[in-house]
Design a protein around this motif. Structure first.
Motif, mmCIF file in Angstrom:
data_model
loop_
_atom_site.group_PDB
_atom_site.id
_atom_site.type_symbol
_atom_site.label_atom_id
_atom_site.label_comp_id
_atom_site.label_asym_id
_atom_site.label_seq_id
_atom_site.Cartn_x
_atom_site.Cartn_y
_atom_site.Cartn_z
ATOM 1 N N VAL A 600 0.864 -1.178 0.000
ATOM 2 C CA VAL A 600 0.000 0.000 0.000
ATOM 3 C C VAL A 600 0.903 1.231 0.000
ATOM 4 O O VAL A 600 1.810 1.330 0.834
ATOM 5 N N THR A 601 0.664 2.142 -0.922
ATOM 6 C CA THR A 601 1.370 3.424 -0.927
ATOM 7 C C THR A 601 0.351 4.510 -0.629
ATOM 8 O O THR A 601 -0.638 4.669 -1.356
ATOM 9 N N GLU A 602 0.577 5.248 0.434
ATOM 10 C CA GLU A 602 -0.413 6.199 0.943
ATOM 11 C C GLU A 602 -0.105 7.629 0.496
ATOM 12 O O GLU A 602 1.022 8.104 0.629
ATOM 13 N N ASP A 603 -1.117 8.286 -0.015
ATOM 14 C CA ASP A 603 -1.056 9.717 -0.327
ATOM 15 C C ASP A 603 -2.179 10.383 0.454
ATOM 16 O O ASP A 603 -3.347 10.347 0.054
ATOM 17 N N SER A 604 -1.838 10.962 1.589
ATOM 18 C CA SER A 604 -2.840 11.487 2.520
ATOM 19 C C SER A 604 -2.343 12.801 3.110
ATOM 20 O O SER A 604 -1.183 13.191 2.912
ATOM 21 N N PRO A 605 -3.189 13.495 3.850
ATOM 22 C CA PRO A 605 -2.706 14.703 4.540
ATOM 23 C C PRO A 605 -1.508 14.415 5.449
ATOM 24 O O PRO A 605 -0.618 15.249 5.582
ATOM 25 N N PHE A 606 -1.474 13.221 6.010
ATOM 26 C CA PHE A 606 -0.349 12.851 6.880
ATOM 27 C C PHE A 606 0.940 12.727 6.076
ATOM 28 O O PHE A 606 1.980 13.288 6.448
ATOM 29 N N THR A 607 0.903 11.986 4.975
ATOM 30 C CA THR A 607 2.134 11.780 4.201
ATOM 31 C C THR A 607 2.584 13.069 3.518
ATOM 32 O O THR A 607 3.783 13.308 3.358
ATOM 33 N N ARG A 608 1.616 13.906 3.112
ATOM 34 C CA ARG A 608 1.982 15.143 2.407
ATOM 35 C C ARG A 608 2.622 16.163 3.340
ATOM 36 O O ARG A 608 3.389 17.018 2.894
ATOM 37 N N SER A 609 2.312 16.070 4.633
ATOM 38 C CA SER A 609 2.870 17.039 5.588
ATOM 39 C C SER A 609 4.061 16.491 6.370
ATOM 40 O O SER A 609 4.651 17.205 7.175
ATOM 41 N N ALA A 610 4.417 15.239 6.121
ATOM 42 C CA ALA A 610 5.496 14.614 6.890
ATOM 43 C C ALA A 610 6.841 15.244 6.553
ATOM 44 O O ALA A 610 7.140 15.529 5.389
ATOM 45 N N ARG A 611 7.653 15.454 7.573
ATOM 46 C CA ARG A 611 9.019 15.938 7.391
ATOM 47 C C ARG A 611 9.963 14.758 7.579
ATOM 48 O O ARG A 611 10.114 14.244 8.676
ATOM 49 N N GLY A 612 10.562 14.340 6.495
ATOM 50 C CA GLY A 612 11.393 13.146 6.574
ATOM 51 C C GLY A 612 10.543 11.896 6.435
ATOM 52 O O GLY A 612 9.322 11.944 6.223
ATOM 53 N N ALA A 613 11.192 10.748 6.560
ATOM 54 C CA ALA A 613 10.516 9.452 6.414
ATOM 55 C C ALA A 613 10.294 8.838 7.792
ATOM 56 O O ALA A 613 11.255 8.423 8.446
ATOM 57 N N PRO A 614 9.042 8.772 8.261
ATOM 58 C CA PRO A 614 8.785 8.195 9.583
ATOM 59 C C PRO A 614 9.194 6.733 9.693
ATOM 60 O O PRO A 614 9.545 6.267 10.770
ATOM 61 N N TRP A 615 9.100 5.989 8.598
ATOM 62 C CA TRP A 615 9.535 4.592 8.625
ATOM 63 C C TRP A 615 10.234 4.274 7.303
ATOM 64 O O TRP A 615 10.148 5.020 6.319
ATOM 65 N N THR A 616 10.922 3.147 7.265
ATOM 66 C CA THR A 616 11.629 2.716 6.060
ATOM 67 C C THR A 616 10.651 2.545 4.897
ATOM 68 O O THR A 616 9.592 1.952 5.056
ATOM 69 N N ASP A 617 11.021 3.087 3.738
ATOM 70 C CA ASP A 617 10.239 2.961 2.512
ATOM 71 C C ASP A 617 8.941 3.759 2.565
ATOM 72 O O ASP A 617 8.011 3.507 1.796
ATOM 73 N N PHE A 618 8.847 4.709 3.488
ATOM 74 C CA PHE A 618 7.691 5.599 3.582
ATOM 75 C C PHE A 618 7.438 6.271 2.233
ATOM 76 O O PHE A 618 8.379 6.651 1.548
ATOM 77 N N PRO A 619 6.168 6.388 1.796
ATOM 78 C CA PRO A 619 4.908 6.076 2.483
ATOM 79 C C PRO A 619 4.323 4.716 2.113
ATOM 80 O O PRO A 619 3.100 4.548 2.087
#
Length: 686
Positions: A600-619
């Motif tokens: 699953v590859t997520e394109d959401s308000p969370f992923t669009r506002s993230a600074r850096g990669a919260p986890w490996t291979d994000f999103p």
């Protein structure tokens, strides 16, 4: 001769003293610098050790994700030093240090030019060069460096030490066979290998295969003797592995076998990232990436070791080289290659697996071509007297102790940890001490009302809160990420339905991996939001308690847009913000190939506002390729959230329908502190 024997004995006493000093200083440093991070691996080691120490039944009372005999090797130190979290990590540091020295000695022993009386000195110098000088140079250059005494998140250095631990038994058996043409000593080698088989899957299985290869290399010219040796070896392996397994499973290994070889195998390959095709072995054409992908030093060492072992096998089958030393080289090298490559083939490609080959891998060409190199370095060896080398080794020993002592002084001098936490066995900050006291009050309150200690607290990751509370996990696995396999995962989720009073999770602002965990295990977290309320927050944990009703949910639209044979998009919209729960049902999909990994590859308000990669291979993240898929999707009113579901190997993804419900957002930052929240909850219950 007596003088040489005395010098040799003093040398080995120096190695023993050096290891003891390094271990003691590292243990002392741990008192002030022990990690409190629940997801760094220390807790999974403690969980298994604590259960083994209590005599719990493996396979039913608990599952050991890290293997059996590897954990049991830590047990004496763990029990001798108080069975605390500190004792667990100290035991791991101690065994990794011993394993590193054993690995260095294995290299030195294979060098014919090193006299037996000088092996101790060259072992010290090799350890100093790889683990101290190399690390310092890499630190200055900011270059990734794999040699370390740190046990890491999964005790990988200890897995890599296994061949060096078993090597003396192999040598004893092989020398006895070749001296007396007696196959019986192979039985002892088989007994040792059987215990090693249960060390861990990725270390034990390759070691057995490497043992077979080494025996063939040594005895292939005496086929009758080889056949008898194989028979004795097989009996030994089966006998010791069976006896140990029956002992730790209380005579019923079915639960462990199901978890270890069925449940874990069914999930592990898709569960842990990264999930890109470049990090996976999807066909035989991808196998070379296992060797060359990743950090340069680890890739170089694995390639060098593989080439060297292949050449050594070819030499032995031609009747060239020492049948003892060269076969021993094949034994250690092949076992390390298997341990480094097996998890990459079955999971994802990563430098962390190759790292165990570093010391032996870079030394392999030197071992293999030592005669040619000896001619080049004869002038140096002549100049290195029997006194100068031990003197330099002594100075290296002092340097290593000084480096460890300096690290201790630095940590102890700068620490803010001033409160000794007795249940943990090390010092913590006053705030952490307050949190531990709060969860202890919480547990004591429930105990006074007759709640059993395995119904008070379920932790998504076993943490210091569990230890301070004195509770026992109601799940046989220490963390949700180890609830692998449909059956184990379903059993873990069922615990939320009336079994446990409270649940601890990781705070979203503590680590980005909390976001991955929530998505990969949404069925659990959905039920948690339905049946539990968050009441308190520490810097790392959220504590939830069971409530009566179910969380009210809003409606949301969920549209499936089929793109290609192996991919479709899911678009989610809502007039209010929150966390959407998607129920996606598919048909005409193909999940049979193991390579049909659903991502699953997520394109959401969370992923669009993230600074850096919260986890490996994000999103991106992986999920089980099943008929029904449940995942979350962060939604903001008036904005579109799009999830792209794709099968990695191109297998048909099928046709899908989707239903969505929206959970209201939770303001975790507004929660009271752990101490305040626990006291408020106790007051509500009274």
């Amino acid at each position: 001769m007596p003088e040489n024997a005395g010098a040799k004995q003093r040398g080995w006493l120096l190695i023993a003293a050096l290891m003891a000093a390094i271990i003691a200083l590292r243990g002392w440093t741990l008192l002030y610098d022990h990690s409190l991070n629940s997801i760094d691996g220390a807790m999974q080691t403690w969980f298994a050790l604590d259960n083994f120490a209590d005599g719990a039944k493996l396979g039913e009372g608990f599952q050991s994700y890290l293997g059996i005999t590897m954990i049991l090797s830590l047990l004496p130190i763990f029990m001798a030093f108080g069975e605390t979290l500190w004792a667990s990590t100290f035991a791991a540091f101690a065994m990794v240090t011993v394993g590193s020295f054993a690995g260095a000695y294995s290299v030195v022993w294979m060098l014919r030019a090193v006299p037996g009386t000088m092996r101790w000195a060259f072992t010290i110098l090799l350890v100093f060069a790889f683990y101290y000088v190399g690390n310092a140079a890499a630190g200055f250059s900011h270059f990734p460096y794999p040699a370390t005494f740190d046990p890491g998140v999964s005790l990988r250095p200890l897995r890599g030490a296994l061949p060096s631990f078993v090597l003396p038994v192999f040598l004893f058996a092989l020398r006895a066979i070749m001296r007396d043409t007696n196959w019986v000593p192979t039985l002892w080698f088989g007994l040792a290998t059987g215990l090693a088989l249960l060390w861990s899957n990725d270390a034990g299985i390759p070691l057995v295969i490497a043992a077979v290869m080494a025996l063939i290399c040594a005895l292939h010219q005496q086929m009758a003797l080889l056949a008898k040796a194989f028979a004795a070896f097989a009996v030994g392996v089966a006998a010791s592995a069976f006896a140990m397994l029956m002992l730790v499973t209380h005579g019923d290994p079915s639960g462990w076998l199901q978890y270890n070889f069925v449940e874990v195998a069914s999930d592990q390959f898709w569960y842990f990232g990264p999930w890109g095709a470049e990090a996976r072995v999807l066909s035989i054409l991808d196998l070379p990436r296992v060797f060359y992908a990743g950090e340069p030093l680890t890739a170089m060492s694995l390639i060098a070791l593989t080439a060297s072992v292949c050449f050594a096998i070819w030499q032995r089958l031609r009747g060239r080289g020492s049948p003892v030393r060269l076969s021993a080289f094949v034994f250690v090298g092949a076992a390390l290659i298997g341990t480094a490559t097996l998890p990459q083939i079955g999971g994802h490609i990563g430098s962390e697996y190759k790292a165990i080959t570093f010391v032996f891998g870079l030394s392999a060409p030197v071992i293999l071509f030592q005669r040619s190199l000896l001619r080049l370095f004869k002038p140096f060896l002549r100049a290195a007297s029997s006194k100068s080398v031990p003197a330099v080794a002594g100075l290296a020993s002092l340097a290593m102790v000084a480096i460890e002592a300096s690290a201790l002084a630095s940590v102890a001098g700068q620490t803010e940890r001033t409160v000794y936490a007795e249940p943990l066995g090390f010092y913590v900050t006053p705030q952490t001490a307050e949190d531990l006291a709060a969860i202890k009050r919480f547990s004591a309150f429930l105990e006074a009302r007759g709640v059993p200690n395995d119904e008070r607290l379920l932790s998504v990751y076993t943490s210091t809160l569990d230890i301070a509370a004195g509770t026992k996990s109601p799940a046989p696995v220490g963390s949700l990420i180890h609830a692998l396999g449909p059956e184990t995962r379903a059993d873990f989720n069922k615990l939320l339905f009336g079994k446990v009073i409270a649940v601890s999770t990781i705070a979203p602002d503590y680590t980005g991996w909390e976001g991955w965990n929530t998505r990969a295990n949404w069925t659990f977290f959905k039920t948690l939001r339905d049946l539990y309320d968050p009441i308190a927050k520490s810097d790392q944990n959220i504590v939830w308690v069971r409530r009566g009703g179910v969380t009210p949910k809003h409606s949301a639209t969920c549209e499936v847009i089929h793109k290609t044979l192996d991919r479709f998009d899911v678009v989610v919209r809502s007039d209010v913000g929150g966390l959407a729960s998607l129920y996606i049902e598919r048909e005409a999909f193909d999940s049979e190939p193991r390579t049909a990994l659903l991502t699953v590859t997520e394109d959401s308000p969370f992923t669009r506002s993230a600074r850096g990669a919260p986890w490996t291979d994000f999103p991106r993240y992986g999920i089980a390729n099943t008929q029904v898929v449940e995942v979350p999707a962060p939604v903001t009113a008036g904005e579109e959230t799009r999830l792209t579901l794709k099968v990695l190997d191109g297998s048909p993804i099928g046709f899908a329908q989707c239903v969505a419900q929206l959970y209201p957002p939770i303001e975790f930052d507004a929660l009271p502190s752990l101490s305040e929240g626990v006291d408020q909850q106790i007051a509500r219950w009274q």
